[in-house]
Design an enzyme around this catalytic site. Sequence first.
Site, PDB file in Angstrom:
ATOM      1  N   GLU A 110       3.741  -1.229   1.668  1.00  0.00           N
ATOM      2  CA  GLU A 110       4.258  -0.206   0.762  1.00  0.00           C
ATOM      3  C   GLU A 110       3.541   1.126   0.909  1.00  0.00           C
ATOM      4  O   GLU A 110       2.398   1.193   1.348  1.00  0.00           O
ATOM      5  CB  GLU A 110       4.156  -0.705  -0.691  1.00  0.00           C
ATOM      6  CG  GLU A 110       5.127  -1.839  -0.940  1.00  0.00           C
ATOM      7  CD  GLU A 110       5.080  -2.419  -2.348  1.00  0.00           C
ATOM      8  OE1 GLU A 110       6.113  -2.880  -2.824  1.00  0.00           O
ATOM      9  OE2 GLU A 110       4.007  -2.421  -2.970  1.00  0.00           O
ATOM     10  N   CYS A 125     -10.085  -8.799  -4.640  1.00  0.00           N
ATOM     11  CA  CYS A 125     -10.647  -8.292  -5.893  1.00  0.00           C
ATOM     12  C   CYS A 125      -9.793  -8.877  -7.017  1.00  0.00           C
ATOM     13  O   CYS A 125      -8.565  -8.914  -6.918  1.00  0.00           O
ATOM     14  CB  CYS A 125     -10.602  -6.762  -5.928  1.00  0.00           C
ATOM     15  SG  CYS A 125     -11.582  -6.053  -4.592  1.00  0.00           S
ATOM     16  N   LEU A 128     -16.278   1.195  -7.088  1.00  0.00           N
ATOM     17  CA  LEU A 128     -17.506   0.616  -7.642  1.00  0.00           C
ATOM     18  C   LEU A 128     -17.154  -0.418  -8.720  1.00  0.00           C
ATOM     19  O   LEU A 128     -17.511  -1.579  -8.613  1.00  0.00           O
ATOM     20  CB  LEU A 128     -18.391   1.731  -8.202  1.00  0.00           C
ATOM     21  CG  LEU A 128     -19.787   1.302  -8.628  1.00  0.00           C
ATOM     22  CD1 LEU A 128     -20.588   0.749  -7.467  1.00  0.00           C
ATOM     23  CD2 LEU A 128     -20.532   2.463  -9.290  1.00  0.00           C
ATOM     24  N   HIS A 129     -16.495   0.008  -9.773  1.00  0.00           N
ATOM     25  CA  HIS A 129     -15.903  -0.859 -10.791  1.00  0.00           C
ATOM     26  C   HIS A 129     -16.878  -1.633 -11.684  1.00  0.00           C
ATOM     27  O   HIS A 129     -16.462  -2.189 -12.698  1.00  0.00           O
ATOM     28  CB  HIS A 129     -14.920  -1.865 -10.189  1.00  0.00           C
ATOM     29  CG  HIS A 129     -13.796  -1.246  -9.422  1.00  0.00           C
ATOM     30  ND1 HIS A 129     -13.114  -0.136  -9.848  1.00  0.00           N
ATOM     31  CD2 HIS A 129     -13.238  -1.582  -8.234  1.00  0.00           C
ATOM     32  CE1 HIS A 129     -12.178   0.185  -8.961  1.00  0.00           C
ATOM     33  NE2 HIS A 129     -12.232  -0.672  -7.966  1.00  0.00           N
ATOM     34  N   ASN A 155      -4.063  -1.393 -14.321  1.00  0.00           N
ATOM     35  CA  ASN A 155      -2.613  -1.562 -14.281  1.00  0.00           C
ATOM     36  C   ASN A 155      -2.290  -3.040 -14.202  1.00  0.00           C
ATOM     37  O   ASN A 155      -2.678  -3.704 -13.244  1.00  0.00           O
ATOM     38  CB  ASN A 155      -2.025  -0.831 -13.065  1.00  0.00           C
ATOM     39  CG  ASN A 155      -2.121   0.672 -13.241  1.00  0.00           C
ATOM     40  OD1 ASN A 155      -1.693   1.218 -14.250  1.00  0.00           O
ATOM     41  ND2 ASN A 155      -2.715   1.342 -12.274  1.00  0.00           N
ATOM     42  N   CYS A 209      -1.858   2.080  -9.041  1.00  0.00           N
ATOM     43  CA  CYS A 209      -2.985   1.468  -8.334  1.00  0.00           C
ATOM     44  C   CYS A 209      -3.017  -0.031  -8.571  1.00  0.00           C
ATOM     45  O   CYS A 209      -2.966  -0.480  -9.710  1.00  0.00           O
ATOM     46  CB  CYS A 209      -4.315   1.993  -8.861  1.00  0.00           C
ATOM     47  SG  CYS A 209      -4.541   3.732  -8.698  1.00  0.00           S
TER      48      CYS A 209
END
Length: 413
Positions: free
Chosen positions: A122, A146, A267-268, A345, A388
Amino acid sequence: MADTNLMSIPGQVDPVPVARDITPREDGRVDLIGLPKERIRELFEEAGLEPKQAKLRSKQVFHWLYHRGVTDFEAMTDIAKTMRPWLAERFVIGRPDVVEAQHSTDGTRKWLLKTADGHEFEMVFIPDADRGTLCVSSQVGCTLNCRFCHTGTMRLVRNLTPGEIVGQVMLARDALGEWPKGSMAGLDEAEDEGHYTSDGRLLTNIVMMGMGEPLYNFDNVKGALKLVMDGDGLALSKRRITLSTSGVVPAMERCGEEIGVNLAVSLHAVTKEIRDEIVPLNKKYGIEELLEACAAYPGASNARRITFEYVMLKDKNDSDEHARELVRLIKQYKLPAKVNLIPFNPWPGAPYECSTPERVKRFSDIVFEGGISAPVRTPRGRDIDAACGQLKTAAEKKSRAQRDREAAEAASA
Ligand code: SAH
Ligand code: SF4
């Protein structure tokens, strides 16, 4: 489909042995898109042109491909009429196949694309008032899993070739009508000279933030971005290109040196425990190592900051302490950084929820108070699953639904 297209071992660099250079089509013709100008010259010579001719023709063809966006040799008016069929017999000018094109109510556009060997991936275009950003995929699927990312749940992974990567940008230009206009015959010099600038353009920026981990497909991403940045190619400045990595530390320095684009790092989380859980690559390359690599990133400066992406997951990584620790880490490593807070999301079956707007605001405020810019990224194209982490091809969604049905049937049997 060949077995070499399947990927089962997570975490390897360049996981799939895709031919990076030329892969003739079934009819034996070679796609020129994705090849450096020099390689096109070699191919022309190998096909029988005199060296001088090959050099001249490759220069002309390259210009038609990347400045004009033509997909037919017949349109190349400065190449002799007799030469055009010679080219068309041996070469093609490819684009990824479009399976589906969707338009979001907010103007975001998403394309489901297909490689010549049937793999779907995509691409997303996000228009804003002052810019238009194309979100480009580097792989079909992703090996990294992830936990908050839909792409990471795809079973199949294949590296995209340079042609399939730069082909996304070309396809977007096709769709946006951004190639120089006018009849291809009898172009005057002035029109022919045009160099791309961002003035009045829809597509002004590129982010390598679609499907896949770009630094696990380093050579192909590099090859494609070289064509995007080449003044004789698509001529987009490296300052308008951002590559996002989940933290493939050994490839980061090379990325800065050999590609030279802006860096974004997913990073998250700020503790080992949480980052191990949500970005499993952290078990291989931990936070300290990652931040050291950021500090050493070639080309990073206060004028060209590294972006830290931080997905906001409710009760997981979104406390005041986490925000303060984020500021502390950025200061400890003296990083020229900005933070991009991404509201999570959701996708069907996702194991997390998005933090509340109040929490996101508070987190952002704390980081700002620490002297670091931390805007919240507005989700775009959620209604068409273009935001995202929502990217996952329709075929995969279907097969997942199919699998779920089968599992339910098996359970009730
Ligand atoms: N593989 C690369 C680039 C693609 S992902 C990387 O991970 O950096 C682009 C960004 O979207 C990354 O920061 C990623 O962590 C984030 N993302 C993934 N899933 C998400 C989701 N469900 N909600 C919000 N952001 C997500
Ligand atoms: Fe891969 Fe990036 Fe998704 Fe992680 S967030 S699974 S690295 S695409």
